[in-house]
Write an enzyme that holds these catalytic residues in place. Structure first.
Site, PDB file in Angstrom:
ATOM      1  N   GLN A 177       0.873  -1.205   0.175  1.00  0.00           N
ATOM      2  CA  GLN A 177      -0.194   0.288   0.045  1.00  0.00           C
ATOM      3  C   GLN A 177       0.820   1.313  -0.082  1.00  0.00           C
ATOM      4  O   GLN A 177       0.142   2.262   0.019  1.00  0.00           O
ATOM      5  CB  GLN A 177      -0.933  -0.073   1.236  1.00  0.00           C
ATOM      6  CG  GLN A 177      -2.096  -1.016   1.065  1.00  0.00           C
ATOM      7  CD  GLN A 177      -2.918  -0.681  -0.267  1.00  0.00           C
ATOM      8  OE1 GLN A 177      -3.106   0.181  -0.672  1.00  0.00           O
ATOM      9  NE2 GLN A 177      -3.689  -1.891  -0.654  1.00  0.00           N
ATOM     10  N   CYS A 335      -9.710  -8.862   2.877  1.00  0.00           N
ATOM     11  CA  CYS A 335      -8.616  -9.916   3.123  1.00  0.00           C
ATOM     12  C   CYS A 335      -7.572  -9.663   4.334  1.00  0.00           C
ATOM     13  O   CYS A 335      -6.394  -9.788   4.392  1.00  0.00           O
ATOM     14  CB  CYS A 335      -7.349 -10.043   1.840  1.00  0.00           C
ATOM     15  SG  CYS A 335      -8.396 -10.580   0.427  1.00  0.00           S
TER      16      CYS A 335
HETATM   17  C1  LIG Z   1      -1.103  -4.605   2.553  1.00  0.00           C
HETATM   18  C2  LIG Z   1      -1.411  -5.707   1.461  1.00  0.00           C
HETATM   19  N1  LIG Z   1      -0.460  -6.905   1.353  1.00  0.00           N
HETATM   20  C3  LIG Z   1      -0.764  -7.639   0.409  1.00  0.00           C
HETATM   21  C4  LIG Z   1      -1.700  -7.636  -0.681  1.00  0.00           C
HETATM   22  C5  LIG Z   1      -1.742  -8.795  -1.732  1.00  0.00           C
HETATM   23  O1  LIG Z   1      -1.415  -8.164  -2.729  1.00  0.00           O
HETATM   24  P1  LIG Z   1      -1.504  -9.018  -4.314  1.00  0.00           P
HETATM   25  O2  LIG Z   1      -3.013  -8.919  -4.638  1.00  0.00           O
HETATM   26  O3  LIG Z   1      -0.599  -8.283  -5.294  1.00  0.00           O
HETATM   27  O4  LIG Z   1      -1.130 -10.399  -4.051  1.00  0.00           O
HETATM   28  C6  LIG Z   1      -2.736  -6.479  -0.809  1.00  0.00           C
HETATM   29  C7  LIG Z   1      -3.627  -6.385  -1.542  1.00  0.00           C
HETATM   30  O5  LIG Z   1      -4.389  -5.999  -1.447  1.00  0.00           O
HETATM   31  C8  LIG Z   1      -2.383  -5.475   0.303  1.00  0.00           C
HETATM   32  O6  LIG Z   1      -3.187  -4.348   0.241  1.00  0.00           O
END
Ligand SMILES: Cc1ncc(COP(=O)(O)O)c(C=O)c1O
Length: 378
Positions: A177, A335
């Protein structure tokens, strides 16, 4: 009705024209990189080499060989976590993590491989002193997000890094982020490993992610296969980045990611950072005036804001924002179940509004206006 995209925390949209151009060029001009000696194979290798160099400079890595291209942040985080921890290690993490950090760590804990401490929320974020207090003699790793994808709360990574350095503990930062929003100098911050999405504020396409590995860190790997290098060997190369990159890469996506980062450099990270900061402040301030609307998280943070409107479920609110105003947001738990537990919004979640490089003041005002109207209508 005009479409208004306020879901940049999920993925940035639209991508800069330069990203599309770079991807199209790579699509038309790429063989399999590093595999053959012909023109198209060499061109593909050059696209990747250029992107790796650009990303490496952007984060001030010592060498571009320390940059690994991954599928997304989740892929990078799995490689980092599973490549770093050893049986019996104590690991410290936070309640603000995304499932891409939580799930690998909780699985390792369940398997009896590691001992896990999850730091609670304090004053809207997680404080550096909490990391210091949680340290144990066998603490080997701190795995923390730079900013929450639910509330935009930022954790003071520089101070946490100092605490880790004093105790010889490795620091893994999930910059999904913040990469492309806040300046990140991996050397100055002495990060052991940093992982982020390529498709969020780095402005690359989906299917891209970045893993930075400090030169002294030897990550264990589980993906083995063709690298186009030392092909006479039946063992995976020990050197970076081949050590972590097996199989035909996403050349077209990586070319787009490189162009996204170049775009950030051309506009200037400072300009983008200041712009997003101002938009985030305007959004938070405007939303806080609306009666019946709860705005979660600290007073300031990156441009990710979670809200709930009295009388609406978060999914219903997102649907109404899209249907009646053309505003695209994301409802639910994002998530990040522990972050929602910490702010008291589990299991229903929140409606998340997130700004990005292309967001304007008018768009921020439009979402404030839309929520005010919905609040009055209820
Ligand atoms: C803080 C954070 N970490 C990890 C992720 C996972 O990212 P990705 O979808 O590129 O695997 C996200 C995605 O929303 C996130 O906001």
């Amino acid at each position: 009705m005009k479409q208004l995209y306020l879901d940049h925390a999920a993925t940035s949209w639209p991508k800069p024209e330069a990203v599309k151009t770079a991807m199209l060029r790579a699509l038309e001009q790429s063989g399999n990189p590093g595999r053959s000696g012909h023109r198209l194979s060499l061109d593909a290798a050059r696209f990747i080499h250029k992107a790796r160099h650009t990303v490496s400079k952007f984060f001030n890595a010592t060498s571009s060989t320390q940059i690994v291209f991954t599928l997304n942040a989740t892929d990078a985080l799995n490689m980092a976590i599973k490549g770093l921890v050893k049986a019996g290690d104590h690991v410290i993490t936070t309640c603000l993590e995304h499932n891409s950090v939580l799930r690998p760590l909780f699985a390792l804990q369940k398997a009896g491989q590691i001992e896990l401490t999850v730091l609670e929320l304090q004053d809207g974020t997680v404080q550096p002193e909490q990391f210091a207090q949680a340290m144990q003699p066998h603490t080997a790793l701190v795995a923390m997000t730079h900013a929450s994808n639910v509330t935009g709360a930022v954790i003071d990574v520089a101070t946490v890094s100092q605490i880790c350095q004093e105790r010889g503990v490795k620091l893994l930062v999930d910059a999904s982020q913040t990469a492309g929003v806040l300046p990140i100098d991996v050397q100055a911050l002495d990060l052991a490993v940093m992982a982020c999405s390529g498709h969020k504020s780095l402005l690359g396409p989906q299917g891209t992610g970045v893993l930075y590995v400090r030169p002294d860190i030897e990550l264990a790997f589980w993906r083995e296969g063709g690298t186009g290098s030392i092909s006479h060997e039946v063992y995976q190369p020990a050197f970076m980045p081949d050590r972590m990159e097996a199989g035909t890469p996403n050349t077209i996506g990586i070319a787009g990611l490189g162009a996204g980062v170049e775009f950030l450099q051309q506009v200037g990270l400072e300009t983008i950072s200041q712009g997003e900061k101002a938009l985030a402040a305007r959004l938070r301030q405007g939303l806080r005036q609306i009666k019946g609307l709860t705005v979660y998280g600290p007073e300031s943070g990156v441009g990710v804001v979670s809200v709930n409107l009295e009388g609406f479920d978060s999914a219903e609110l997102s649907v109404r924002l899209e249907r009646d105003y053309g505003i695209l947001t994301r409802p639910g738990l994002h998530c990040a179940p522990l972050a929602h537990q910490a702010i008291g919004t589990y299991p229903h979640g929140t409606t998340r509004i997130s700004v990005g490089y292309s967001t304007t003041e008018d768009e921020v005002d439009a979402v404030i206006e839309a929520l005010s109207e919905l609040a009055k209508a209820k």
